[in-house]
Design a protein around this motif. Sequence first.
Motif, short mmCIF file in Angstrom:
data_model
loop_
_atom_site.label_atom_id
_atom_site.label_comp_id
_atom_site.label_asym_id
_atom_site.label_seq_id
_atom_site.Cartn_x
_atom_site.Cartn_y
_atom_site.Cartn_z
N GLN A 193 50.14 96.45 57.78
CA GLN A 193 49.22 97.19 57.00
C GLN A 193 49.47 99.37 57.69
O GLN A 193 49.60 100.14 56.31
N HIS A 194 49.66 99.45 58.59
CA HIS A 194 50.44 100.26 58.90
C HIS A 194 51.66 100.52 58.12
O HIS A 194 51.57 102.11 57.77
N PHE A 195 52.61 100.10 57.49
CA PHE A 195 53.85 100.51 56.77
C PHE A 195 53.37 100.06 55.36
O PHE A 195 54.07 100.70 54.52
N MET A 201 43.88 91.60 55.46
CA MET A 201 43.41 90.78 56.45
C MET A 201 42.35 90.04 55.75
O MET A 201 41.71 89.70 54.96
N PRO A 202 42.63 88.83 56.63
CA PRO A 202 41.89 87.46 55.78
C PRO A 202 40.54 87.49 56.16
O PRO A 202 40.58 88.60 57.52
N GLU A 203 39.75 86.98 55.71
CA GLU A 203 37.95 87.43 56.15
C GLU A 203 37.61 86.91 57.27
O GLU A 203 37.04 87.24 57.57
N ILE A 211 40.97 95.35 67.55
CA ILE A 211 42.53 94.97 67.20
C ILE A 211 43.23 96.24 66.42
O ILE A 211 44.98 96.58 66.49
N THR A 212 43.11 97.38 65.57
CA THR A 212 43.53 98.17 65.63
C THR A 212 43.93 99.23 66.19
O THR A 212 45.43 99.35 66.24
N VAL A 227 59.25 94.51 61.76
CA VAL A 227 58.64 94.57 60.11
C VAL A 227 59.11 93.34 59.58
O VAL A 227 58.75 92.70 58.58
N ASN A 228 60.19 93.43 59.50
CA ASN A 228 61.18 92.30 59.09
C ASN A 228 62.35 91.17 59.49
O ASN A 228 62.75 90.63 59.39
N THR A 229 61.12 91.40 61.31
CA THR A 229 61.52 90.23 61.73
C THR A 229 60.72 88.44 61.05
O THR A 229 60.17 88.85 60.08
N ASP A 230 61.09 87.89 61.66
CA ASP A 230 60.32 86.41 61.16
C ASP A 230 59.02 86.16 61.63
O ASP A 230 58.42 87.47 62.58
#
Length: 563
Positions: A193-195, A201-203, A211-212, A227-230
């Motif tokens: 979400q930062h990017f 976010m799931p319920e 967490i943040t 960000v782009n890894t598996d």
Amino acid sequence: MADCMKSASEALHQILVEGLGRLVGEGKLPAEPIPAFRVEIPADKSHGDFAANVAMVSAKTFRMAPRKIAELLLEAISLNGTIFARAEIAGPGFMNFFLQQKWFADVTETVLTEKENYGKTQTGAGKRALVEFVSANPTGPMHVGNARGGALGDSLAEILAWTGWDVQREFYVNDAGNQIEKFATSLEVRYLQHFDPSVEMPEDAYHGADITEHAENFIAENGDKYVNTDAKTRRDALVAFALPKNIAGLERDLKKYRIVYDNWFRESTLHQNGQVKWVVDELTKRGYTYEQEGAVWFKATDFGADKDFVLVRANGIPTYVVPDIAYHYNKLMVRKFDKAIDILGADHHGYVPRLKAALTALGADAARLDVVLMQMVMLMRDGEVVKLSKRSGKAITLVTLLDEIPLDAARFFFNTREANSHFEFDLDLAVEQSSQNPVYYVQYAHARICSLLRAMAEEGLTLEQCDHSNLSLLTQPQELELIRHLAALPSELDAAAKAYDPSKVTKYATELATLFHKFYDVCSIKYAETPELKQARLLLCEAARQGVANTLRILKVTCPEKM
């Protein structure tokens, strides 16, 4: 260590058995086996220091009226040279016994001699106990229920140690399974979400500020590297970053609460060393599992549980109970503890028989696992239920609770009720400095005695100058009642250990403080009739101080010398 109450009770039991034997030998009673009888401490002290129901329970066996048996027994026994001064018959045949004055002097002397070890017994000597408590989910902060479990488990472990057990305290870290997957998801979403704020976010994920914070700290170190890894690489990296910090936080917060664990046992080790898989394989090998709709079930009903349950889901993933079975098997069969004691929330009541059923099926003695089920805590302020911290306005956790009330109050209050009773924790009372606050009341007794000892020393009388032979001068009812209660400490600790109930210790401490205040208000020390009596009373004050200090030490509550 001396247990004056227990030895007096056993001595009386022996006197009565020998008396009955003599009566049978003389033909005054028929030759029948002596029925089991009890030696007890009467609630009303005018009924003696000890009472025995021997005549009452023997009536049927000896075909004789209880009072007649009691009269014969009084003739048959001799109290000369024993710790008992006299005996009398009450009502239809109860027998009451009164202790010699010397016994009271000896009790006081015992407390003064054993000092900080007074109250210890060897009841559990040679046996090992593992007490597992709190074991909070490492994915978030500890709640108020954990605060109760912490005080309860830690004090219980201390009581067991005082009664001779070799005790270890353990925290079970749930660092595997469903909640860690959810933790990983929550961290991953906050990271992404930062990017890209459009990531949702799931319920059912964790929405807490912690967490943040973890995600932002991770970004400060790693940037957009993941960000782009598996997804697996990203999630594993986030958990590896955040989880140790959470566990270190749990350890730090519990230390603040005066709890230090011997072991932090990680659930993940049971997956890594194959113990989780072994549980399912072994139960299957023994013929205690079956398949239904692709899932592996355990025949729990064959071992006394209310219903069978799933061990491995149709997707091949074990249910949460499998590592729990492996963990408890490890406690009992691998590490070979004589007792494994768990402190769990009352919502686990259905889980315990299932766990025991599986342990039995694996060849473990499930009777060696004891579970203390703990009810909910309600925080109260001004007579109303409180959910939010006064200072932060957020949900009250263990840490915010300790910001609002004294640590001593938390440790004491959470042990004033049996674990299985619902508990209303009065936040106002916990900070009140009055006799209404039980921990303040007990601590004040200790401080009052310390103040008295200082004052007497300034007047030229120290404990070292007191002649212990003067203890025989303590004959006032308030003096004897206080000594009698001091004598009960070892037995009370044994009873608390047996019942897994630290509330017996807080009750004992409160009663000890009450009896000291009563004694102090009636029996003058400074203006005692003779110098010898002044010395005896000062020694009794020191014995009472030691009793209070020892009970508070068990609860890990401080003993102030000034208040």
